[in-house]
Write an enzyme that holds these catalytic residues in place. Sequence first.
Site, PDB file in Angstrom:
ATOM      1  CE  LYS A   1       4.534   1.222  -7.824  1.00  0.00           C
ATOM      2  NZ  LYS A   1       3.738   2.397  -7.468  1.00  0.00           N
TER       3      LYS A   1
ATOM      4  CG  ASP B   1       3.080   0.668  -4.380  1.00  0.00           C
ATOM      5  OD1 ASP B   1       4.114   0.179  -4.854  1.00  0.00           O
ATOM      6  OD2 ASP B   1       2.480   1.608  -4.924  1.00  0.00           O
TER       7      ASP B   1
ATOM      8  CB  CYS C   1      -0.055   0.613  -7.661  1.00  0.00           C
ATOM      9  SG  CYS C   1       0.343   2.381  -7.563  1.00  0.00           S
TER      10      CYS C   1
END
Length: 213
Positions: free
Chosen positions: A112, A14, A161
């Site tokens: 995602k 990310d 994450c």
Amino acid sequence: MRIDPGSDALLVVDLQHDFLPGGALGVAEGDRIVEPLARLAPAFSTVVATQDWHPPGHVSFASTHPGREPYASIALSQGPQELWPDHCVRGTRGAALHPALPDAAVTLVLRKGTRREVDSYSAFRENVGPDGRRPSTGLGAWLSARGVRRLFLGGLARDFCVRVSAVDAAVEGFEVVVLDDLTRAVFPERRDEVDRELAAAGARLAVSQDLIR
Ligand SMILES: [Zn+2]
């Protein structure tokens, strides 16, 4: 620790504008890891970049739940859900991968959190599933098919994450190394708790300086 191009992969989690300072869900000092990750990526022959990619009205947005504030948790029928400011709405600048990450070095971009009703912190599995089983993204099988056995992780955020991806990677049977200097946390004060979870899963911590290219 020498990087083996055949069996090692880098997972860049990310690295998106919204998770960097000034972004919708900016992580303090997140900008400090961008250049080092960008420099490291070309040393790997397999680089996976995850991209949080939410539709408007996503379940993880506080704005989706009237009267609720970001950075709190609520109980949904499917389980607990942390709430965040609207972030990484698909197609927006905030959702774009940081341009410093060299496109040529990235083997796979894995999006995602693409379904409105379920969040996905992990690169490997969605947070919840209909029968208590978390649906796979297929990443574990993809990495295995390429001969990857060890996974190095960096990116944002360390306590969400990166943490869940590292634990899931270990569950999938990979040797897991979290590159500690190449992550930053939303809640750095909860570091001990996160480190205990990583250690219990068998994920190691290392620093990028220890990598031999
Ligand atoms: Zn998200």
